[in-house]
Design an enzyme around this catalytic site. Structure first.
Site, PDB file in Angstrom:
ATOM      1  N   ARG A 122       3.406  -1.641  -0.720  1.00  0.00           N
ATOM      2  CA  ARG A 122       2.922  -0.636   0.317  1.00  0.00           C
ATOM      3  C   ARG A 122       3.060  -1.448   1.766  1.00  0.00           C
ATOM      4  O   ARG A 122       3.288  -2.367   2.033  1.00  0.00           O
ATOM      5  CB  ARG A 122       1.480  -0.336   0.173  1.00  0.00           C
ATOM      6  CG  ARG A 122       0.554  -1.595  -0.008  1.00  0.00           C
ATOM      7  CD  ARG A 122      -0.655  -1.405  -0.502  1.00  0.00           C
ATOM      8  NE  ARG A 122      -1.599  -2.424  -0.804  1.00  0.00           N
ATOM      9  CZ  ARG A 122      -2.930  -2.358  -1.358  1.00  0.00           C
ATOM     10  NH1 ARG A 122      -3.522  -1.091  -1.132  1.00  0.00           N
ATOM     11  NH2 ARG A 122      -3.546  -3.346  -1.460  1.00  0.00           N
ATOM     12  N   GLU A 161      -6.081   0.399   5.466  1.00  0.00           N
ATOM     13  CA  GLU A 161      -6.159  -1.244   5.897  1.00  0.00           C
ATOM     14  C   GLU A 161      -4.932  -1.249   6.664  1.00  0.00           C
ATOM     15  O   GLU A 161      -4.130  -2.132   6.235  1.00  0.00           O
ATOM     16  CB  GLU A 161      -6.244  -1.923   4.728  1.00  0.00           C
ATOM     17  CG  GLU A 161      -7.801  -2.043   4.138  1.00  0.00           C
ATOM     18  CD  GLU A 161      -7.840  -3.265   3.148  1.00  0.00           C
ATOM     19  OE1 GLU A 161      -6.881  -3.844   2.942  1.00  0.00           O
ATOM     20  OE2 GLU A 161      -8.915  -3.108   2.682  1.00  0.00           O
ATOM     21  N   CYS A 174      11.819  -1.914  16.195  1.00  0.00           N
ATOM     22  CA  CYS A 174      10.723  -2.455  16.874  1.00  0.00           C
ATOM     23  C   CYS A 174      11.039  -2.855  18.241  1.00  0.00           C
ATOM     24  O   CYS A 174      10.456  -2.765  19.055  1.00  0.00           O
ATOM     25  CB  CYS A 174      10.109  -3.297  15.860  1.00  0.00           C
ATOM     26  SG  CYS A 174       8.644  -3.991  16.478  1.00  0.00           S
ATOM     27  N   GLU A 321     -15.081   0.313   0.771  1.00  0.00           N
ATOM     28  CA  GLU A 321     -14.570  -0.270  -0.288  1.00  0.00           C
ATOM     29  C   GLU A 321     -15.654  -1.609  -0.615  1.00  0.00           C
ATOM     30  O   GLU A 321     -15.564  -2.792   0.321  1.00  0.00           O
ATOM     31  CB  GLU A 321     -13.141  -0.878  -0.298  1.00  0.00           C
ATOM     32  CG  GLU A 321     -12.063   0.520  -0.343  1.00  0.00           C
ATOM     33  CD  GLU A 321     -10.518  -0.203  -0.522  1.00  0.00           C
ATOM     34  OE1 GLU A 321     -10.384  -1.418  -0.867  1.00  0.00           O
ATOM     35  OE2 GLU A 321      -9.985   0.418   0.180  1.00  0.00           O
ATOM     36  N   GLU A 370      -2.384  -3.873  -9.446  1.00  0.00           N
ATOM     37  CA  GLU A 370      -3.853  -4.288  -9.499  1.00  0.00           C
ATOM     38  C   GLU A 370      -4.511  -4.056 -10.945  1.00  0.00           C
ATOM     39  O   GLU A 370      -5.391  -3.646 -10.838  1.00  0.00           O
ATOM     40  CB  GLU A 370      -4.470  -3.588  -8.306  1.00  0.00           C
ATOM     41  CG  GLU A 370      -3.971  -4.101  -7.043  1.00  0.00           C
ATOM     42  CD  GLU A 370      -4.933  -3.539  -5.857  1.00  0.00           C
ATOM     43  OE1 GLU A 370      -5.594  -2.390  -5.936  1.00  0.00           O
ATOM     44  OE2 GLU A 370      -4.935  -4.090  -4.735  1.00  0.00           O
TER      45      GLU A 370
END
Ligand code: GAL
Length: 712
Positions: A122, A161, A174, A321, A370
């Protein structure tokens, strides 16, 4: 649920919704639909009122470009609503799907060694990429329009996040965006050269097309101005990426609340449009993980520190969370909260500013990166102790929420924090010294241990509710902040400004006056004539760890002690104790008193801590860095005489006390046992425990990981 316009950012700001959100991040896409109704029923029985969904499901919302499929989440939202559970949706932009990264590999991040991020985890895409931004607007618009009139969707989380896996990119795209940003910021290349110091080491550019991204140590050191601007640019790009989404969500349904869940706090300026674009911030709280990563001194303290840091940005927040159990990813695992501790940790979040909280996650995943990150349920779908604690917490909140909502967290001692530019200015040139936050943490921990109400606050915030303010080594300083501090001190406040504060311009140039500059030195009446190193506690006087010495050290092995390392003592009252990191030699105005002096060598007798009366208050200057010894002496010798003391006296070790105060002065005290042992605490008597309704006498027993909440 009622939403009012968000007030200006302030550490004292309560949330702008009148509901305490309680629930879980939920991933209905991870299980068979036959589970769903039972899930919703058990959530309702636990007392939950909301779930958060969809942050990693772009491939489900849009299985191929331009084809949207809302079916799965429509049914999940509807099924939850049948049990009274509302949904918070997330824009799913932390995980752009494979069809998109295949079609547009140019939006993938590239690290400083030139390695392009791969699809498969991710945050692989670069938020500064115009291509990603186009697709982010597309998916956000499609989702917003689809749910515009769905009464069961109450708000949105942007992305997930941002910048937590990584915040940087050195991709060609960038670099182009960075050049555009520099052009907009400076207008002419001469101005950029002036700001970055182009005449030093021939780092001069002829035009904006020549400007490069600042590759670290390749081969030598980059100008502080150049590095600072790269991080300002990343923060700007992150805020712009989020703003694209917020504009669409707000235009579609102004009744939705919009927030973001913070993780690692990298390259986000939380006191900028990043936060003013939102209704409030969310902050993900994993105490065991933070403690193991950062070693602040125990997970209870580490959690308190992180919560206080977060509150300093914008005031109260929600915890989207909150750790519930054992946590793991392939290369790490955290300690497990013991029975009762998950609820205690959730109450600590509330005690330090959370006005909404969700336990991560409803059930653990059975596949993916996870699989051992536990949820409220277990892998076999059974509710056990974590479910019972979540339910207990929901009932705790039901008992206190009318006293809680609208209140802010009391702070008697503020620590200057939440300033993006100062954090980055330090990192452009750390010299082996502690960062402002590391230094602040030493004082914060000492205050925490004594249950003195503390937290972080920006110098431009309302300081009138504080009794004391500590400014830890803020290199960049503004005249307006001096004015605010002057009013604070003249009104009766106690100020301590410490070494190196007010020494650089916003471009990272050293000021052409003796520090502290920007008028700050006039408050304590002190100027810094000279400075030098003092060895760090337990170290040998070298500035850099061996791995950062560019091949001059013996590569990873500790270097031998430096024969010229020097230690200095501080004489404060009748005691002498070791100083650390840095000394400053001070010039004092006539009306300034030396409270502590250097005890050794050529500095013997020179002032290290000074005091000057100003209006109804006092302004102090500290010409060194914080140590634990010094922090406790400052509390004893400056704060206590100024009427600053523990919120509750006589608390045994491990008892955490905080206060939440309503506008009308109504006070609630949270007394939390962070240890596994029952303890008995002395009380004034005649108080009610709001959690149980019990009347308390002159002492109360608090079970291991237990809590009482008093109306004071
Ligand atoms: C958070 C993240 C979640 C999950 C959790 C546990 O940082 O937002 O998606 O990864 O950590 O690792």
């Amino acid at each position: 649920m009622k939403k009012t316009p968000p007030a200006p950012l302030s550490a004292w700001r309560p949330l702008n919704i009148d509901k305490f959100l309680i629930g879980v991040p939920h991933y209905p896409e991870h299980v068979d639909e036959t589970y769903w109704d039972h899930d919703a029923q058990r959530m309702a029985e636990a007392g939950f009122n909301s779930v958060r969904m969809g942050e990693f499901a772009w491939h489900i919302w849009e299985p191929y470009q331009g084809h949207f499929d809302f079916d799965l989440f429509d049914r999940a939202i509807e099924g939850l609503a049948r049990h009274g559970i509302k949904t918070i949706l997330c824009t799913p932009t932390a995980t752009p799907p494979r069809w998109l990264t295949q079609a547009h590999p140019e939006m993938l991040r590239v690290d400083a060694n030139g390695r392009t991020a791969s699809h498969g985890s991710r945050q692989h895409c670069d938020t500064s990429s115009p291509v990603l931004r186009d697709h982010s607007r597309r998916i956000t618009r499609a989702m917003a329009e689809h749910y515009a009139n769905n009464p069961n969707v109450i708000g949105w989380q942007t992305d997930n996040e941002l910048n937590t896996t990584t915040s940087i990119s050195f991709s060609p795209s960038c670099e182009i965006e960075f050049r555009k940003w520099c052009h907009l910021r400076y207008g002419t290349i001469d101005k950029l050269n002036g700001a970055w110091g182009g005449d030093f080491w021939a780092t001069h550019y002829d035009n904006f097309d020549q400007v490069l991204l600042p590759y670290p140590n390749n081969p030598g050191h980059i100008s502080p101005g150049h590095r600072q601007d790269y991080h300002r640019f990343l923060a700007h790009a992150t805020a712009a990426f989020q703003r694209d989404q917020v504009e669409i969500l707000r235009a579609t349904n102004p009744d939705w609340f919009v927030f973001h869940n913070l993780g690692q706090l990298e390259d986000i300026d939380f006191r900028s449009e990043f936060s003013t674009d939102l209704d409030f911030l969310g902050f993900d709280i994993y105490p065991m993980l933070y403690d193991e990563m950062r070693r602040h001194g125990g997970h209870a303290y580490s959690q308190a520190l992180h919560l206080d840091i977060c509150r300093g940005f914008t005031g109260n927040f929600i915890v989207p969370e909150q750790a519930s159990g054992f946590g793991s990813q392939p290369l790490l695992s955290t300690m497990t909260p013991e029975p009762g501790e998950m609820r205690r940790m959730a109450l600590t979040s509330v005690a330090r500013g959370a006005d909404g909280l969700m336990f991560f996650r409803w059930r653990p995943a059975h596949f993916g990166a996870e699989i051992y990150w536990m949820g409220v349920l277990d892998h076999d779908d059974q509710p056990r102790r974590r479910y019972a604690e979540a339910k207990q917490f929901a009932s705790d909140i039901a008992s206190i929420k009318s006293d809680l909502l609208g209140s802010s967290v009391r702070m008697d001692v503020g620590i200057a924090g939440s300033d993006f530019d100062n954090q980055e200015a330090y990192r452009t040139y750390p010299m082996g010294l502690p960062s402002p936050l590391e230094d602040a943490t030493v004082l914060h921990r000492a205050l925490y241990k004594r249950n003195i109400a503390t937290g972080f606050v920006h110098p431009e915030d309302d300081l009138s509710r504080l009794k004391a303010l500590y400014v830890p080594h803020w290199l960049m300083w503004e005249q307006e902040w001096t004015d605010n501090l002057r009013a604070f001190v003249e009104g009766g406040g106690l100020l301590i400004a410490s070494a190196m504060t007010g020494t650089r311009t916003r471009d990272n140039h050293i000021l052409r006056e003796l520090a502290p500059g920007m008028g700050l030195g006039d408050l304590p009446g002190v100027r810094v004539e000279e400075f030098g190193r003092v060895i760090a506690p337990g170290q040998d006087g070298l500035f850099l760890p061996p791995q950062k010495t560019m091949g001059f050290g013996p590569g990873g092995a500790p270097l031998p002690a430096c024969s010229t390392a020097r230690s200095y003592g501080i004489r404060f009252g009748n005691e002498t104790f070791a100083a650390a990191h840095l000394y400053e030699k001070l010039i004092l105005q006539d009306d300034v008193e030396a409270l502590a002096t250097w005890a050794d060598r050529w500095l013997e007798g020179e002032a290290v801590l000074t005091r000057r009366a100003l209006g109804k208050g006092c302004s102090h200057y500290l010409g060194t860095y914080m140590t634990e010894d010094l922090a406790h002496r400052l509390i004893d010798q400056l704060f206590v005489p100024a009427g600053i003391s523990s919120l509750l006296h006589g608390m045994p070790e491990g008892i955490e006390v905080t206060e939440r105060t309503q506008e009308d002065g109504k006070r609630m005290l949270f007394v939390l046992n962070t240890t596994e042992r029952p303890v008995t605490v002395p009380l004034e008597g005649g108080k009610i425990d709001l959690l149980t309704g019990a009347s308390l006498g002159t002492e109360a027993r608090i079970e291991g990981y237990g809590a009482i909440v008093l109306r004071a």
